[in-house]
Design a protein around this motif. Structure first.
Motif, mmCIF file in Angstrom:
data_model
loop_
_atom_site.group_PDB
_atom_site.id
_atom_site.type_symbol
_atom_site.label_atom_id
_atom_site.label_comp_id
_atom_site.label_asym_id
_atom_site.label_seq_id
_atom_site.Cartn_x
_atom_site.Cartn_y
_atom_site.Cartn_z
ATOM 1 N N SER A 1 -11.680 68.238 54.937
ATOM 2 C CA SER A 1 -12.648 68.196 53.928
ATOM 3 C C SER A 1 -12.558 67.178 52.784
ATOM 4 O O SER A 1 -12.764 66.216 53.330
ATOM 5 C CB SER A 1 -13.715 69.724 53.373
ATOM 6 N N GLU A 2 -11.127 67.463 52.180
ATOM 7 C CA GLU A 2 -11.273 66.522 51.576
ATOM 8 C C GLU A 2 -10.462 64.978 52.319
ATOM 9 O O GLU A 2 -10.138 64.038 50.971
ATOM 10 C CB GLU A 2 -9.803 67.220 50.020
ATOM 11 N N ALA A 3 -9.699 65.214 53.106
ATOM 12 C CA ALA A 3 -8.964 64.578 53.207
ATOM 13 C C ALA A 3 -8.992 62.778 53.428
ATOM 14 O O ALA A 3 -9.360 61.763 53.693
ATOM 15 C CB ALA A 3 -7.791 64.366 54.539
ATOM 16 N N ARG A 4 -10.763 63.252 53.890
ATOM 17 C CA ARG A 4 -11.493 61.882 54.170
ATOM 18 C C ARG A 4 -11.922 60.794 53.043
ATOM 19 O O ARG A 4 -12.156 59.632 53.305
ATOM 20 C CB ARG A 4 -12.983 62.711 54.909
ATOM 21 N N ALA A 5 -11.676 61.782 52.151
ATOM 22 C CA ALA A 5 -11.574 60.438 50.871
ATOM 23 C C ALA A 5 -10.687 59.732 50.551
ATOM 24 O O ALA A 5 -11.027 58.225 50.325
ATOM 25 C CB ALA A 5 -11.980 61.500 49.787
ATOM 26 N N LEU B 1 -8.213 58.981 54.162
ATOM 27 C CA LEU B 1 -8.330 58.017 55.451
ATOM 28 C C LEU B 1 -9.339 58.040 55.837
ATOM 29 O O LEU B 1 -10.837 58.789 56.209
ATOM 30 C CB LEU B 1 -7.414 59.482 55.819
ATOM 31 N N PRO B 2 -9.509 57.379 56.560
ATOM 32 C CA PRO B 2 -11.112 56.086 57.083
ATOM 33 C C PRO B 2 -10.689 57.513 58.810
ATOM 34 O O PRO B 2 -10.233 58.579 58.899
ATOM 35 C CB PRO B 2 -10.564 55.472 58.504
ATOM 36 N N ALA C 1 -9.159 57.702 61.264
ATOM 37 C CA ALA C 1 -7.534 57.786 61.459
ATOM 38 C C ALA C 1 -7.364 59.234 62.354
ATOM 39 O O ALA C 1 -8.230 60.322 62.956
ATOM 40 C CB ALA C 1 -7.085 58.532 59.569
ATOM 41 N N CYS C 2 -5.816 59.144 62.984
ATOM 42 C CA CYS C 2 -5.658 60.086 64.035
ATOM 43 C C CYS C 2 -5.537 61.602 63.376
ATOM 44 O O CYS C 2 -5.870 61.659 62.105
ATOM 45 C CB CYS C 2 -4.587 60.179 64.471
ATOM 46 N N SER C 3 -5.861 62.477 64.578
ATOM 47 C CA SER C 3 -6.022 64.355 64.128
ATOM 48 C C SER C 3 -4.746 64.487 63.179
ATOM 49 O O SER C 3 -4.792 65.444 62.284
ATOM 50 C CB SER C 3 -6.340 64.604 64.576
ATOM 51 N N ILE C 4 -3.371 63.663 63.172
ATOM 52 C CA ILE C 4 -2.427 64.290 63.178
ATOM 53 C C ILE C 4 -2.669 64.007 61.735
ATOM 54 O O ILE C 4 -1.948 64.765 60.182
ATOM 55 C CB ILE C 4 -1.178 63.925 63.773
ATOM 56 N N MET C 5 -2.940 62.461 61.092
ATOM 57 C CA MET C 5 -2.858 62.200 59.460
ATOM 58 C C MET C 5 -3.760 62.952 58.739
ATOM 59 O O MET C 5 -3.207 63.757 57.982
ATOM 60 C CB MET C 5 -2.787 60.995 60.153
ATOM 61 N N GLN C 6 -4.598 62.827 59.324
ATOM 62 C CA GLN C 6 -5.992 63.577 58.514
ATOM 63 C C GLN C 6 -5.711 65.120 58.441
ATOM 64 O O GLN C 6 -5.699 65.591 57.283
ATOM 65 C CB GLN C 6 -7.440 64.524 59.639
ATOM 66 N N SER C 7 -5.223 66.055 58.883
ATOM 67 C CA SER C 7 -4.710 67.624 58.877
ATOM 68 C C SER C 7 -3.198 67.289 57.928
ATOM 69 O O SER C 7 -3.341 67.711 57.115
ATOM 70 C CB SER C 7 -3.808 68.167 60.267
ATOM 71 N N THR D 1 -2.232 53.526 60.614
ATOM 72 C CA THR D 1 -2.828 54.303 59.739
ATOM 73 C C THR D 1 -1.271 55.203 58.638
ATOM 74 O O THR D 1 -1.347 55.285 57.695
ATOM 75 C CB THR D 1 -3.174 55.836 60.427
ATOM 76 N N LEU D 2 0.092 55.186 59.405
ATOM 77 C CA LEU D 2 1.421 55.490 59.022
ATOM 78 C C LEU D 2 1.489 54.729 58.024
ATOM 79 O O LEU D 2 2.378 54.848 56.774
ATOM 80 C CB LEU D 2 2.650 55.683 59.784
ATOM 81 N N LYS D 3 1.353 53.546 58.323
ATOM 82 C CA LYS D 3 1.294 51.825 57.743
ATOM 83 C C LYS D 3 1.273 52.100 55.691
ATOM 84 O O LYS D 3 2.088 51.380 55.008
ATOM 85 C CB LYS D 3 1.434 50.208 57.648
#
Length: 372
Positions: A64-68, A70-71, A74-80, A104-106
């Motif tokens: 929910s909040e991560a989308r603010a 990350l695009p 972005a992969c599922s791992i980074m989102q979580s 994404t990690l950069k």
């Protein structure tokens, strides 16, 4: 058998409770823990401080909040991971180490929302030049200084050498485990195999090595049995959630090997001898093979995968495709074409840590079973 099952249960409990592992470490040693984000990092530096390196690979959570920050792609791992960071899951960590092998990690270090500091570093992708080793050793020198600052511990070369030795011993024992697990799928289910490997992210490595060696010694005493089901090789970033691994077992699949960044790629080879400790740690990265996140113009990953399939007499390959993982998606057409030409069955499964339903995966596994 009871001893084997008891050990497997211990590995499961550790793998399922990272927070508990950190709490126990703090209580026993008085020192904290440092998070290690995907995919590869010099854990030996953290180990040399006496702090506990803890793997951070996300997990099941509603995004929910991560989308603010990350695009959406972005992969599922980074989102979580971002979602957990915002929710304070990692607040007890002393710091986190962040590598930069993908887009994404950069930028993840700049967007980090945990309370603990983020230490980001760059692993060079032109890995054929010695200059890459020199550059990465300097990057690690900066990481060492920052770790010393946040932990209050001076990381000596002697301590690093000792940690490298401990980690290489763990890598060797883990390679031994994957071979023995392949020989005894009647004892080591896909989920149990995953637990043994995943637990190494939440244990001090010499303690983990001791426990895995105990399991290996027991497995080596067991008589070989013919597996009545099908043998598969997993490839991708990670093979989670556990519900999916249990579906593999129900379908009669034995995981005889893996090419997963979360699993066997971590201990595929040792930190080499020769040079200073930082230079040797850098060499581990530049000699890493068969990973989508480590540039290889010749794409020898597929050659390694084919060798694994033939050497294990696998019946098929399961591609565990992390949702929105560009490096893995770029490799997939090459993998699929080669497997198709060799008439090796392949199953493509999309991994999404935010998913609540696994019916689509269940249906695909059932279809793959029928095809095999």
């Amino acid at each position: 058998m009871s001893d084997i099952n008891q050990l497997l249960d211990e590995f499961h409990q550790i793998a399922a409770d990272p927070a508990g592992a950190v709490a126990r470490w703090k209580k026993e040693t008085g020192k904290g823990a440092v998070g290690i984000l995907p995919v590869y990092a010099p854990e030996e530096m953290v180990h040399a401080t006496g702090f506990l390196p803890v793997g951070i690979w996300g997990g099941h959570v509603e995004i929910s909040e991560a989308r603010a920050f990350l695009p959406a792609f972005a992969c599922s791992i980074m989102q979580s991971i971002m979602e957990f960071a915002i929710k304070g899951v990692y607040d007890d960590l002393t710091a986190v180490l962040i590598s930069s092998p993908c887009d994404t990690l950069k930028c993840f270090g700049q967007k980090w929302k945990g309370k603990c500091p983020a230490i980001q570093f760059v692993q060079p992708q032109n890995r054929v030049l010695d200059a890459a080793n020199v550059f990465l050793a300097e990057e690690y020198r900066v990481v060492r200084a920052k770790l010393e600052s946040v932990t209050g511990v001076v990381i000596t070369d002697e301590a690093l050498e000792n940690s490298i030795h401990i980690y290489n011993a763990n890598r060797a024992e883990m390679r031994r485990f994957t071979i023995l697990a392949r020989k005894h799928p009647e004892l080591i289910s896909p989920a149990a195999r995953h637990d043994v490997i995943k637990s190494r992210y939440f244990m001090e490595k010499s303690a983990h090595t001791k426990k895995v060696r105990e399991l290996n010694d027991l497995l080596s005493q067991q008589p070989d049995k013919v597996w009545p089901g099908k043998k598969v090789v997993l490839t991708g970033i990670t093979a989670e959630p556990t519900e999916m691994l249990n579906m593999f077992a129900k379908a009669g699949f034995a995981v005889v090997a893996d090419d997963l960044a979360h699993e066997s790629r971590q201990f595929s080879h040792d930190v080499p001898e020769g040079g200073s400790p930082l230079y040797r740690l850098a060499k581990w990265w530049t000699t890493l093979e068969s990973c989508s996140l480590a540039t290889d113009r010749h794409k020898r990953r597929i050659d390694t995968l084919m060798d694994t399939i033939y050497s294990t007499a696998a019946d098929g390959v399961i591609v565990c495709m992390m949702k929105f993982c560009d490096p893995e998606e770029f490799d997939y057409p090459i993998i699929f074409k080669r497997l198709q030409a060799a008439h090796i069955p392949v199953l493509y499964l999309e991994i999404d840590q935010a998913a609540d339903s696994f019916e689509q995966i269940r249906t695909k596994i059932q279809s793959f079973t029928e095809m095999l």
